[in-house]
Write a protein that holds these residues in place. Structure first.
Motif, PDB file in Angstrom:
ATOM      1  N   SER A 271      -0.300  -3.085  -5.246  1.00  0.00           N
ATOM      2  CA  SER A 271      -1.167  -3.896  -4.404  1.00  0.00           C
ATOM      3  C   SER A 271      -2.565  -3.296  -4.355  1.00  0.00           C
ATOM      4  O   SER A 271      -2.740  -2.079  -4.367  1.00  0.00           O
ATOM      5  CB  SER A 271      -0.590  -3.952  -2.983  1.00  0.00           C
ATOM      6  N   LEU A 272      -3.555  -4.172  -4.258  1.00  0.00           N
ATOM      7  CA  LEU A 272      -4.938  -3.725  -4.093  1.00  0.00           C
ATOM      8  C   LEU A 272      -5.332  -3.663  -2.613  1.00  0.00           C
ATOM      9  O   LEU A 272      -6.469  -3.352  -2.293  1.00  0.00           O
ATOM     10  CB  LEU A 272      -5.884  -4.660  -4.846  1.00  0.00           C
ATOM     11  N   ASN A 273      -4.404  -3.933  -1.741  1.00  0.00           N
ATOM     12  CA  ASN A 273      -4.650  -3.904  -0.302  1.00  0.00           C
ATOM     13  C   ASN A 273      -5.189  -2.534   0.106  1.00  0.00           C
ATOM     14  O   ASN A 273      -4.637  -1.510  -0.262  1.00  0.00           O
ATOM     15  CB  ASN A 273      -3.336  -4.207   0.427  1.00  0.00           C
ATOM     16  N   MET A 274      -6.249  -2.519   0.874  1.00  0.00           N
ATOM     17  CA  MET A 274      -6.869  -1.259   1.278  1.00  0.00           C
ATOM     18  C   MET A 274      -5.982  -0.432   2.210  1.00  0.00           C
ATOM     19  O   MET A 274      -6.240   0.742   2.432  1.00  0.00           O
ATOM     20  CB  MET A 274      -8.233  -1.518   1.923  1.00  0.00           C
ATOM     21  N   ALA A 275      -4.926  -1.039   2.751  1.00  0.00           N
ATOM     22  CA  ALA A 275      -4.004  -0.297   3.613  1.00  0.00           C
ATOM     23  C   ALA A 275      -2.916   0.409   2.815  1.00  0.00           C
ATOM     24  O   ALA A 275      -2.185   1.228   3.366  1.00  0.00           O
ATOM     25  CB  ALA A 275      -3.366  -1.242   4.627  1.00  0.00           C
ATOM     26  N   THR A 276      -2.807   0.112   1.524  1.00  0.00           N
ATOM     27  CA  THR A 276      -1.783   0.767   0.702  1.00  0.00           C
ATOM     28  C   THR A 276      -2.281   2.151   0.286  1.00  0.00           C
ATOM     29  O   THR A 276      -3.483   2.407   0.237  1.00  0.00           O
ATOM     30  CB  THR A 276      -1.452  -0.060  -0.554  1.00  0.00           C
ATOM     31  N   PRO A 277      -1.360   3.041  -0.044  1.00  0.00           N
ATOM     32  CA  PRO A 277      -1.766   4.386  -0.482  1.00  0.00           C
ATOM     33  C   PRO A 277      -2.632   4.321  -1.745  1.00  0.00           C
ATOM     34  O   PRO A 277      -2.449   3.453  -2.597  1.00  0.00           O
ATOM     35  CB  PRO A 277      -0.430   5.085  -0.759  1.00  0.00           C
ATOM     36  N   ALA A 278      -3.545   5.257  -1.852  1.00  0.00           N
ATOM     37  CA  ALA A 278      -4.483   5.295  -2.977  1.00  0.00           C
ATOM     38  C   ALA A 278      -3.791   5.283  -4.341  1.00  0.00           C
ATOM     39  O   ALA A 278      -4.247   4.569  -5.248  1.00  0.00           O
ATOM     40  CB  ALA A 278      -5.412   6.493  -2.856  1.00  0.00           C
ATOM     41  N   PRO A 279      -2.687   6.019  -4.551  1.00  0.00           N
ATOM     42  CA  PRO A 279      -2.036   5.980  -5.869  1.00  0.00           C
ATOM     43  C   PRO A 279      -1.519   4.585  -6.242  1.00  0.00           C
ATOM     44  O   PRO A 279      -1.545   4.208  -7.412  1.00  0.00           O
ATOM     45  CB  PRO A 279      -0.872   6.969  -5.730  1.00  0.00           C
ATOM     46  N   VAL A 280      -1.087   3.826  -5.252  1.00  0.00           N
ATOM     47  CA  VAL A 280      -0.616   2.458  -5.515  1.00  0.00           C
ATOM     48  C   VAL A 280      -1.793   1.583  -5.929  1.00  0.00           C
ATOM     49  O   VAL A 280      -1.706   0.811  -6.887  1.00  0.00           O
ATOM     50  CB  VAL A 280       0.107   1.877  -4.276  1.00  0.00           C
ATOM     51  N   ARG A 281      -2.907   1.709  -5.229  1.00  0.00           N
ATOM     52  CA  ARG A 281      -4.107   0.941  -5.587  1.00  0.00           C
ATOM     53  C   ARG A 281      -4.602   1.319  -6.980  1.00  0.00           C
ATOM     54  O   ARG A 281      -5.026   0.465  -7.756  1.00  0.00           O
ATOM     55  CB  ARG A 281      -5.206   1.133  -4.553  1.00  0.00           C
ATOM     56  N   LEU A 282      -4.532   2.598  -7.309  1.00  0.00           N
ATOM     57  CA  LEU A 282      -4.961   3.040  -8.640  1.00  0.00           C
ATOM     58  C   LEU A 282      -4.100   2.415  -9.732  1.00  0.00           C
ATOM     59  O   LEU A 282      -4.607   2.045 -10.799  1.00  0.00           O
ATOM     60  CB  LEU A 282      -4.920   4.565  -8.742  1.00  0.00           C
ATOM     61  N   THR A 283      -2.807   2.287  -9.479  1.00  0.00           N
ATOM     62  CA  THR A 283      -1.917   1.621 -10.438  1.00  0.00           C
ATOM     63  C   THR A 283      -2.353   0.180 -10.640  1.00  0.00           C
ATOM     64  O   THR A 283      -2.425  -0.306 -11.772  1.00  0.00           O
ATOM     65  CB  THR A 283      -0.455   1.677  -9.950  1.00  0.00           C
TER      66      THR A 283
END
Length: 148
Positions: free
Chosen positions: A81-93
Motif C-alpha cells: 500500500s502507498l498509504n502514508m499510515a503504512t510502514p515505510a518498507p511496505v510503501r517502498l515495496t
C-alpha cells in the motif's frame, strides 16, 4: 500483421530486469480459475493491434502505412500500500512498481525495428481498476510501419 512485431517487443522487454514474466496477453489476468493467474510477478503481457491502415497507391500489391499499437499490461501482486499510515518498507515495496514501469518504458520508447517508419512512442500509462488485489498498469506504445 507480422509475427516479427510481437517477437521484437518481447525481445526488447527482456531488458527490463525486474520483470519475471513476459508473454503475449492471452487473458492470464482476466480468465483464471485458480487462486491466482498463471504468471510470475511482476509480469508484462503484450497485445498488438493495427487500429489504422492507409493505402498508399492503387496498385497491387497495395502498400499500406499502418499504425501499430502495442498494449502492455504490467501487473503486480505485492499487496503493498502507498498509504502514508503504512510502514515505510511496505510503501517502498509499492513504490518499486514505478521503477518497473520506467524500465518497461525505457525498453520500447524511441526504439526502431525493421520496417518501421518511426520509432515506438509511449502514448499512455494508466492504472486498471480491479477488485482482486492485483495492481495492473496499461502502457500503450504506437509506431508506423509500411506493409505490402
Amino acid at each position: 500483421m507480422k509475427k516479427e512485431y510481437l517477437n521484437d517487443v518481447l525481445e526488447a522487454l527482456k531488458e527490463a530486469k525486474d520483470l519475471r514474466w513476459i508473454d503475449a496477453d492471452e487473458g492470464q489476468l482476466d480468465f483464471y480459475t485458480r487462486e491466482r493467474p498463471p504468471v510470475a510477478w511482476p509480469c508484462c503481457l503484450v497485445d498488438l493491434s493495427m487500429p489504422d491502415a492507409r493505402s498508399l497507391t492503387a496498385a497491387a500489391p497495395d502498400p499500406q502505412r499502418c499504425t501499430l499499437r502495442a498494449t502492455l499490461r504490467i501487473a503486480f501482486n505485492d499487496c503493498a500500500s502507498l498509504n502514508m499510515a503504512t510502514p515505510a518498507p511496505v510503501r517502498l515495496t509499492a513504490m518499486k512498481r514505478y521503477d518497473v514501469l520506467q524500465q518497461v518504458k525505457n525498453c520500447l520508447h524511441g526504439k526502431w525495428f525493421s520496417g518501421f517508419q518511426q520509432p515506438y512512442t509511449r502514448i499512455s500509462c494508466t492504472p486498471e481498476p480491479r477488485e482482486d488485489g492485483i495492481k495492473v498498469f496499461q502502457m500503450v506504445f504506437e509506431t508506423a510501419v509500411l506493409e505490402i
